[in-house]
Design a protein around this motif. Structure first.
Motif, short mmCIF file in Angstrom:
data_model
loop_
_atom_site.label_atom_id
_atom_site.label_comp_id
_atom_site.label_asym_id
_atom_site.label_seq_id
_atom_site.Cartn_x
_atom_site.Cartn_y
_atom_site.Cartn_z
N GLY A 103 0.78 -1.23 0.00
CA GLY A 103 0.00 0.00 0.00
C GLY A 103 0.81 1.27 0.00
N PHE A 104 1.79 1.36 0.87
CA PHE A 104 2.57 2.60 0.99
C PHE A 104 3.25 2.96 -0.32
CE2 PHE A 104 6.82 4.44 1.63
CZ PHE A 104 6.44 5.70 2.09
N LYS A 105 3.92 1.99 -0.93
CA LYS A 105 4.65 2.26 -2.17
C LYS A 105 3.71 2.71 -3.29
CE LYS A 105 8.31 -1.10 -1.15
NZ LYS A 105 8.93 -2.38 -1.57
N ILE A 106 2.56 2.04 -3.39
CA ILE A 106 1.62 2.35 -4.45
C ILE A 106 1.00 3.73 -4.25
CG2 ILE A 106 -0.60 1.70 -5.47
CD1 ILE A 106 0.31 -1.23 -5.11
N VAL A 107 0.60 4.04 -3.02
CA VAL A 107 0.04 5.36 -2.73
C VAL A 107 1.08 6.45 -3.00
CG1 VAL A 107 -0.93 6.89 -0.97
CG2 VAL A 107 -1.62 4.49 -1.05
N LEU A 108 2.31 6.20 -2.58
CA LEU A 108 3.39 7.18 -2.79
C LEU A 108 3.59 7.46 -4.27
CD1 LEU A 108 5.79 8.82 -1.60
CD2 LEU A 108 7.20 6.78 -1.91
N LEU A 109 3.65 6.42 -5.09
CA LEU A 109 3.88 6.58 -6.52
C LEU A 109 2.70 7.27 -7.21
CD1 LEU A 109 5.53 3.14 -7.36
CD2 LEU A 109 6.64 5.37 -7.41
N THR A 110 1.48 6.92 -6.80
CA THR A 110 0.31 7.56 -7.42
C THR A 110 0.21 9.03 -7.03
OG1 THR A 110 -1.11 6.72 -5.63
CG2 THR A 110 -1.06 5.47 -7.67
N ARG A 111 0.70 9.38 -5.85
CA ARG A 111 0.70 10.79 -5.43
C ARG A 111 1.74 11.59 -6.21
NH1 ARG A 111 -4.22 11.37 -3.59
NH2 ARG A 111 -4.58 10.72 -1.45
N LEU A 112 2.81 10.95 -6.60
CA LEU A 112 3.84 11.63 -7.39
C LEU A 112 3.41 11.78 -8.85
CD1 LEU A 112 7.07 9.89 -6.03
CD2 LEU A 112 6.56 12.32 -5.86
N SER A 113 2.52 10.91 -9.30
CA SER A 113 2.11 10.90 -10.70
C SER A 113 0.96 11.86 -10.96
CB SER A 113 1.69 9.48 -11.11
OG SER A 113 1.08 9.50 -12.38
N PRO A 114 1.06 12.69 -12.01
CA PRO A 114 -0.02 13.62 -12.35
C PRO A 114 -1.17 12.94 -13.09
CG PRO A 114 1.76 13.84 -13.92
CD PRO A 114 2.24 12.86 -12.88
N VAL A 115 -0.98 11.69 -13.48
CA VAL A 115 -2.00 10.97 -14.25
C VAL A 115 -3.21 10.63 -13.38
CG1 VAL A 115 -2.48 8.80 -15.46
CG2 VAL A 115 -0.38 10.06 -15.93
N PHE A 116 -2.99 10.40 -12.10
CA PHE A 116 -4.07 10.00 -11.20
C PHE A 116 -4.71 11.23 -10.56
CE2 PHE A 116 -1.01 6.57 -11.48
CZ PHE A 116 -1.82 5.47 -11.72
N LEU A 132 -5.14 2.43 6.32
CA LEU A 132 -5.22 3.88 6.54
C LEU A 132 -3.83 4.44 6.83
CD1 LEU A 132 -6.88 6.46 6.87
CD2 LEU A 132 -7.25 5.82 9.27
N THR A 133 -3.02 3.68 7.57
CA THR A 133 -1.66 4.13 7.90
C THR A 133 -0.82 4.30 6.64
OG1 THR A 133 -1.73 3.02 10.05
CG2 THR A 133 0.44 3.61 9.19
N ASP A 134 -0.83 3.29 5.77
CA ASP A 134 -0.07 3.38 4.51
C ASP A 134 -0.57 4.51 3.65
OD1 ASP A 134 1.61 1.31 5.13
OD2 ASP A 134 0.53 -0.21 3.98
N TYR A 135 -1.88 4.70 3.65
CA TYR A 135 -2.49 5.75 2.84
C TYR A 135 -2.01 7.13 3.30
CZ TYR A 135 -6.15 8.71 0.86
OH TYR A 135 -6.84 9.71 0.19
N ILE A 136 -2.03 7.36 4.60
CA ILE A 136 -1.62 8.66 5.13
C ILE A 136 -0.11 8.89 4.92
CG2 ILE A 136 -1.37 10.05 7.23
CD1 ILE A 136 -3.97 8.76 8.24
N LEU A 137 0.69 7.86 5.20
CA LEU A 137 2.14 7.99 5.02
C LEU A 137 2.50 8.21 3.55
CD1 LEU A 137 3.50 5.22 7.44
CD2 LEU A 137 3.53 7.70 7.78
N GLY A 138 1.76 7.58 2.65
CA GLY A 138 2.01 7.74 1.23
C GLY A 138 1.74 9.15 0.73
N SER A 139 1.05 9.94 1.55
CA SER A 139 0.74 11.32 1.16
C SER A 139 1.98 12.19 1.03
CB SER A 139 -0.22 11.95 2.18
OG SER A 139 -1.47 11.30 2.18
N ILE A 140 3.12 11.73 1.53
CA ILE A 140 4.34 12.52 1.37
C ILE A 140 4.69 12.69 -0.11
CG2 ILE A 140 5.29 11.88 3.61
CD1 ILE A 140 7.12 9.91 2.19
N GLY A 141 4.11 11.83 -0.95
CA GLY A 141 4.31 11.97 -2.39
C GLY A 141 3.73 13.26 -2.95
N MET A 142 2.85 13.91 -2.19
CA MET A 142 2.26 15.18 -2.64
C MET A 142 3.19 16.36 -2.43
SD MET A 142 -1.73 14.97 -1.41
CE MET A 142 -1.37 14.83 0.35
N ILE A 143 4.23 16.19 -1.63
CA ILE A 143 5.07 17.33 -1.24
C ILE A 143 5.73 18.06 -2.41
CG2 ILE A 143 7.16 17.98 0.03
CD1 ILE A 143 6.35 15.98 2.19
N PRO A 144 6.38 17.36 -3.37
CA PRO A 144 7.02 18.10 -4.47
C PRO A 144 6.04 18.96 -5.27
CG PRO A 144 7.80 15.83 -4.41
CD PRO A 144 6.65 15.91 -3.46
#
Length: 208
Positions: A103-116, A132-144
């Motif tokens: 979950g964490f890796k996938i959420v992180l990558l989708t947050r970095l991608s503008p396609v989703f 929910l934990t992986d989902y929230i942690l994966g949100s760091i992909g939104m930072i850039p």
């Protein structure tokens, strides 16, 4: 009155609130996220009102909270209905199981991608088994992306500029935009390959 005007008026009101502006901004961003209203104008507005540093912090907090609310709505209000619809779809089940494991890796990558799309993805992930934990942690992909849009907003100088689509840029901003695009492209390819691999693996395991 179109959506741009509504958002601009709301941002102008927030700008006049002084110390309370940050709280009002976060609440407005949360509401927009849940209601499928694109957050780009609000993110640019955060740069205008609060500057790059605080704007980035407030936008990230607001986007993460809003995304979490949408995720929970998707999980607890619509998941059962969707689950029944795809109960016999082995491919979707395989993808769902893959997301649960990584979950964490996938959420992180989708947050970095503008396609989703940000708002749609929040609800879509809610019906998967990602924790929910992986989902929230994966949100760091939104930072850039957050920092870039807030920075562009800070260059505008006033809210009217972002509504007119005349946000100025400079060489540094253009370089940052290209970097974000490249990172987004790499993330899009990576998440597509990664999910496909995990889904195939999950399908193979299910038929053994």
């Amino acid at each position: 009155m179109n959506m741009q005007e509504i958002v601009n008026n709301a941002l102008t009101w927030i700008e006049q609130l002084g110390p309370w502006g940050a709280i009002a901004f976060i609440l407005l961003y949360n509401l927009a996220t849940v209601l499928f209203i694109p957050g780009s104008l609000l993110t640019l507005g955060g740069g205008v009102i609060f500057g790059v540093f605080w704007g980035s912090i407030y936008v990230f907090i607001a986007a993460t909270l809003g995304a979490t609310f949408a995720f929970l709505i998707g999980r607890y209000l619509t998941r059962d209905w969707v689950a029944k619809k795809i109960a016999d779809n082995s491919k979707f089940q395989a993808i769902d199981n893959a997301v649960a494991k990584e979950g964490f890796k996938i959420v992180l990558l989708t947050r970095l991608s503008p396609v989703f799309p940000f708002t749609l993805l929040n609800y879509a992930l809610g019906i998967t088994k990602v924790s929910l934990t992986d989902y929230i942690l994966g949100s760091i992909g939104m930072i850039p992306g957050t920092i870039m849009y807030v920075y562009l907003g800070s260059l505008a100088g006033n809210i009217a500029m972002i509504g007119a689509g005349n946000v100025p840029t400079n060489p540094q901003a253009e370089t940052a935009q290209w970097i974000i695009r490249i990172v987004g492209f790499i993330a899009t390819v990576a998440v597509t390959i990664y999910i496909t691999h995990l889904a195939k693996k999950s399908l193979q395991e299910s038929v053994q």
